[in-house]
Design an enzyme around this catalytic site. Structure first.
Site, PDB file in Angstrom:
ATOM      1  N   THR A 193      10.183   7.302   2.269  1.00 56.24           N
ATOM      2  CA  THR A 193       8.861   6.697   2.009  1.00 56.24           C
ATOM      3  C   THR A 193       7.960   7.203   3.147  1.00 56.24           C
ATOM      4  OG1 THR A 193       9.402   4.792   3.391  1.00 56.24           O
ATOM      5  CG2 THR A 193       9.903   4.572   1.042  1.00 56.24           C
ATOM      6  N   GLU A 194       6.922   6.420   3.469  1.00 54.91           N
ATOM      7  CA  GLU A 194       6.116   6.789   4.647  1.00 54.91           C
ATOM      8  C   GLU A 194       6.732   6.250   5.937  1.00 54.91           C
ATOM      9  OE1 GLU A 194       2.004   5.710   4.030  1.00 54.91           O
ATOM     10  OE2 GLU A 194       1.978   6.707   2.084  1.00 54.91           O
ATOM     11  N   PHE A 195       7.881   5.591   5.794  1.00 54.04           N
ATOM     12  CA  PHE A 195       8.556   4.947   6.936  1.00 54.04           C
ATOM     13  C   PHE A 195       8.725   5.894   8.123  1.00 54.04           C
ATOM     14  CE2 PHE A 195      12.601   4.017   9.081  1.00 54.04           C
ATOM     15  CZ  PHE A 195      12.415   2.695   9.468  1.00 54.04           C
ATOM     16  N   TYR A 234      13.945  -2.157  16.724  1.00 55.12           N
ATOM     17  CA  TYR A 234      13.846  -2.132  15.260  1.00 55.12           C
ATOM     18  C   TYR A 234      15.072  -2.808  14.634  1.00 55.12           C
ATOM     19  CZ  TYR A 234      13.554  -0.770  10.423  1.00 55.12           C
ATOM     20  OH  TYR A 234      13.514  -0.817   9.050  1.00 55.12           O
ATOM     21  N   GLY A 247      19.446   1.573   3.430  1.00 53.03           N
ATOM     22  CA  GLY A 247      19.613   2.641   4.415  1.00 53.03           C
ATOM     23  C   GLY A 247      18.575   3.714   4.131  1.00 53.03           C
ATOM     24  N   LEU A 248      18.984   4.947   4.359  1.00 47.35           N
ATOM     25  CA  LEU A 248      18.071   6.101   4.303  1.00 47.35           C
ATOM     26  C   LEU A 248      17.276   6.183   2.987  1.00 47.35           C
ATOM     27  CD1 LEU A 248      17.542   8.746   6.048  1.00 47.35           C
ATOM     28  CD2 LEU A 248      19.110   9.873   4.445  1.00 47.35           C
ATOM     29  N   THR A 277       0.816  -1.223   0.000  1.00 43.59           N
ATOM     30  CA  THR A 277       0.000   0.000   0.000  1.00 43.59           C
ATOM     31  C   THR A 277       0.844   1.266   0.000  1.00 43.59           C
ATOM     32  OG1 THR A 277      -0.099  -0.091   2.409  1.00 43.59           O
ATOM     33  CG2 THR A 277      -1.937  -1.093   1.203  1.00 43.59           C
TER      34      THR A 277
HETATM   35  P1  NDP Z   1       6.186   2.401   4.295  1.00 41.14           P
HETATM   36  O1  NDP Z   1       5.711   2.849   5.641  1.00 41.14           O
HETATM   37  O2  NDP Z   1       6.075   3.336   3.153  1.00 41.14           O
HETATM   38  O3  NDP Z   1       5.479   1.023   3.915  1.00 41.14           O
HETATM   39  C1  NDP Z   1       5.316   0.013   4.866  1.00 41.14           C
HETATM   40  C2  NDP Z   1       4.308  -1.013   4.376  1.00 41.14           C
HETATM   41  O4  NDP Z   1       4.175  -2.032   5.359  1.00 41.14           O
HETATM   42  C3  NDP Z   1       2.935  -0.407   4.148  1.00 41.14           C
HETATM   43  O5  NDP Z   1       2.435  -0.871   2.911  1.00 41.14           O
HETATM   44  C4  NDP Z   1       2.101  -0.957   5.292  1.00 41.14           C
HETATM   45  O6  NDP Z   1       0.775  -1.192   4.842  1.00 41.14           O
HETATM   46  C5  NDP Z   1       2.795  -2.298   5.553  1.00 41.14           C
HETATM   47  N1  NDP Z   1       2.522  -2.825   6.886  1.00 41.14           N
HETATM   48  C6  NDP Z   1       2.866  -2.321   8.087  1.00 41.14           C
HETATM   49  N2  NDP Z   1       2.371  -3.093   9.070  1.00 41.14           N
HETATM   50  C7  NDP Z   1       1.689  -4.099   8.462  1.00 41.14           C
HETATM   51  C8  NDP Z   1       0.950  -5.208   8.929  1.00 41.14           C
HETATM   52  N3  NDP Z   1       0.789  -5.460  10.236  1.00 41.14           N
HETATM   53  N4  NDP Z   1       0.391  -6.044   8.019  1.00 41.14           N
HETATM   54  C9  NDP Z   1       0.526  -5.817   6.714  1.00 41.14           C
HETATM   55  N5  NDP Z   1       1.207  -4.783   6.196  1.00 41.14           N
HETATM   56  C10 NDP Z   1       1.774  -3.936   7.083  1.00 41.14           C
HETATM   57  O7  NDP Z   1       7.710   1.973   4.518  1.00 41.14           O
HETATM   58  P2  NDP Z   1       8.818   1.372   3.505  1.00 41.14           P
HETATM   59  O8  NDP Z   1       8.270   1.066   2.195  1.00 41.14           O
HETATM   60  O9  NDP Z   1       9.990   2.253   3.605  1.00 41.14           O
HETATM   61  O10 NDP Z   1       9.182   0.043   4.303  1.00 41.14           O
HETATM   62  C11 NDP Z   1       9.047  -1.250   3.756  1.00 41.14           C
HETATM   63  C12 NDP Z   1      10.017  -2.170   4.475  1.00 41.14           C
HETATM   64  O11 NDP Z   1      11.341  -1.710   4.274  1.00 41.14           O
HETATM   65  C13 NDP Z   1       9.835  -2.254   5.981  1.00 41.14           C
HETATM   66  O12 NDP Z   1      10.046  -3.585   6.386  1.00 41.14           O
HETATM   67  C14 NDP Z   1      10.926  -1.340   6.529  1.00 41.14           C
HETATM   68  O13 NDP Z   1      11.323  -1.704   7.821  1.00 41.14           O
HETATM   69  C15 NDP Z   1      12.018  -1.592   5.518  1.00 41.14           C
HETATM   70  N6  NDP Z   1      13.037  -0.560   5.388  1.00 41.14           N
HETATM   71  C16 NDP Z   1      12.714   0.772   5.161  1.00 41.14           C
HETATM   72  C17 NDP Z   1      13.732   1.705   5.027  1.00 41.14           C
HETATM   73  C18 NDP Z   1      13.460   3.160   4.833  1.00 41.14           C
HETATM   74  O14 NDP Z   1      14.347   3.980   5.157  1.00 41.14           O
HETATM   75  N7  NDP Z   1      12.321   3.560   4.283  1.00 41.14           N
HETATM   76  C19 NDP Z   1      15.143   1.294   5.070  1.00 41.14           C
HETATM   77  C20 NDP Z   1      15.352  -0.098   5.325  1.00 41.14           C
HETATM   78  C21 NDP Z   1      14.332  -0.984   5.446  1.00 41.14           C
HETATM   79  P3  NDP Z   1      -0.559  -0.960   5.693  1.00 41.14           P
HETATM   80  O15 NDP Z   1      -0.274   0.104   6.710  1.00 41.14           O
HETATM   81  O16 NDP Z   1      -1.572  -0.572   4.670  1.00 41.14           O
HETATM   82  O17 NDP Z   1      -0.827  -2.308   6.287  1.00 41.14           O
HETATM   83  C1  8X3 Z   2      15.401   1.956   7.957  1.00 45.39           C
HETATM   84  C2  8X3 Z   2      16.717   2.665   7.940  1.00 45.39           C
HETATM   85  O1  8X3 Z   2      18.446   3.865   9.350  1.00 45.39           O
HETATM   86  O2  8X3 Z   2      16.107   4.444   9.736  1.00 45.39           O
HETATM   87  O3  8X3 Z   2      15.547   0.613   8.157  1.00 45.39           O
HETATM   88  O4  8X3 Z   2      16.990   2.342  10.508  1.00 45.39           O
HETATM   89  S1  8X3 Z   2      17.068   3.346   9.456  1.00 45.39           S
END
Ligand code: NDP
Ligand code: 8X3
Length: 258
Positions: A192-194, A157, A188-189, A18
């Site tokens: 997104t919505e992260f 985390y 890494g960095l 999503t």
């Molecule tokens: P976003 O927040 O943009 O996306 C996260 C996604 O995870 C959303 O689609 C959300 O969907 C879904 N999600 C969260 N909780 C649940 C759940 N309980 N069940 C199903 N879906 C879930 O973040 P990113 O795209 O950046 O993150 C994706 C992955 O990458 C994560 O695992 C994150 O830890 C990892 N990551 C991110 C980094 C970054 O800097 N952005 C760096 C390294 C790793 P919904 O809320 O609709 O369920």
């Molecule tokens: C996401 C990257 O550096 O915020 O996994 O942990 S960081």
């Protein structure tokens, strides 16, 4: 000419489609002719994605990865050709908070473990037997640089992402001889919505990590995921760590107050 795999044969099950990496990966695979099963909790986002990509290319299912029975039900309900999954992108995950361990909200820790560890393990466990039975496939997990490098406030985390890395490596040992590839993507960095999720909707705090710099974006990571799965079948990328060019390593923090 180097022969990559034909992505029009890919049927990709994506958790967390999503937003961020999951949504970008869905777009990347469909653009290359593949089919995707896009899952996540936010139904409205899934419907928008399906309208954008076409129902013939994108099957959607509302799914919380913490719910093991729901994962099984989604898989059991898949119509052809979406039931021929040969790639699993176990991507759903989140960070919550950045407080020191002693001040953290324990429910944040519980949610991260339930999603990033338990939910990811449920997802892979549910989909692996089908891929083995169909003769092969590829499991892609979403780790992080946080699984290797410690930082303040990253306690649980980072630990969940260390789990993901080791899970992926151990998985690879288990599927030896079964034509299953396993890749842990470790970004890494990346904007997104992260960060918005980590800081619980506080847009000012969420913007801070990206201020004055050039982070990676979801398409950068989707491209790397796509590339690793498109390599010839005899090649397995075990781990792929990516950082923004503007992100590097710092010195150890030495306390000098004694
Ligand atoms: P976003 O927040 O943009 O996306 C996260 C996604 O995870 C959303 O689609 C959300 O969907 C879904 N999600 C969260 N909780 C649940 C759940 N309980 N069940 C199903 N879906 C879930 O973040 P990113 O795209 O950046 O993150 C994706 C992955 O990458 C994560 O695992 C994150 O830890 C990892 N990551 C991110 C980094 C970054 O800097 N952005 C760096 C390294 C790793 P919904 O809320 O609709 O369920
Ligand atoms: C996401 C990257 O550096 O915020 O996994 O942990 S960081």
């Amino acid at each position: 000419m180097y022969q990559m795999l034909d992505p029009s044969r890919f049927v990709v099950f994506i958790t967390g489609a999503t937003s961020g990496f999951g949504a970008a990966a869905a777009r990347r695979y469909v653009a290359a002719g593949g089919k995707v099963i896009a899952t996540g909790r936010r139904r409205d986002r899934l419907i928008d994605l399906q309208i954008e990509l076409g129902a013939e290319n994108c099957h959607i299912a509302e799914l919380d990865v913490q719910d093991r029975a729901a994962i099984a039900a989604v898989i059991a309900d898949l119509p052809p050709p979406f039931d021929g999954i040969n790639i699993v992108l176990a991507n759903a995950g989140l960070a919550l908070g950045l407080q020191p361990a002693a001040e953290t909200d324990i429910t944040d820790w519980e949610t991260m473990i339930a999603t990033n560890v338990t939910g990811l393990a449920y997802t892979v466990r549910a989909l692996l037997p089908g891929m083995i039975a169909r003769g092969g496939g590829h499991v892609v997990t979403l780790g992080s640089v946080a699984g290797d490098y410690a930082y303040p406030g990253g306690s649980v985390y980072g630990a969940t992402k260390a789990f993901v890395k080791q899970f992926a490596l151990n998985l690879r040992a288990d599927v030896q001889g079964k034509n299953i590839r396993v890749t842990n993507i470790e970004p890494g960095l990346t904007e997104t919505e992260f960060s918005l999720v980590r800081f619980k909707g506080d847009e000012t705090k969420a913007a801070k990590p990206y201020e004055g710099t050039k982070p990676m974006n979801a398409e950068d990571i989707a491209e790397s995921i796509f590339w690793s799965t498109t390599l010839p079948a005899h090649v397995n990328v075990n781990r792929l760590q990516l950082m923004a060019t503007t992100q590097a390593f710092g010195p150890f923090d030495i306390y000098r107050g004694n």
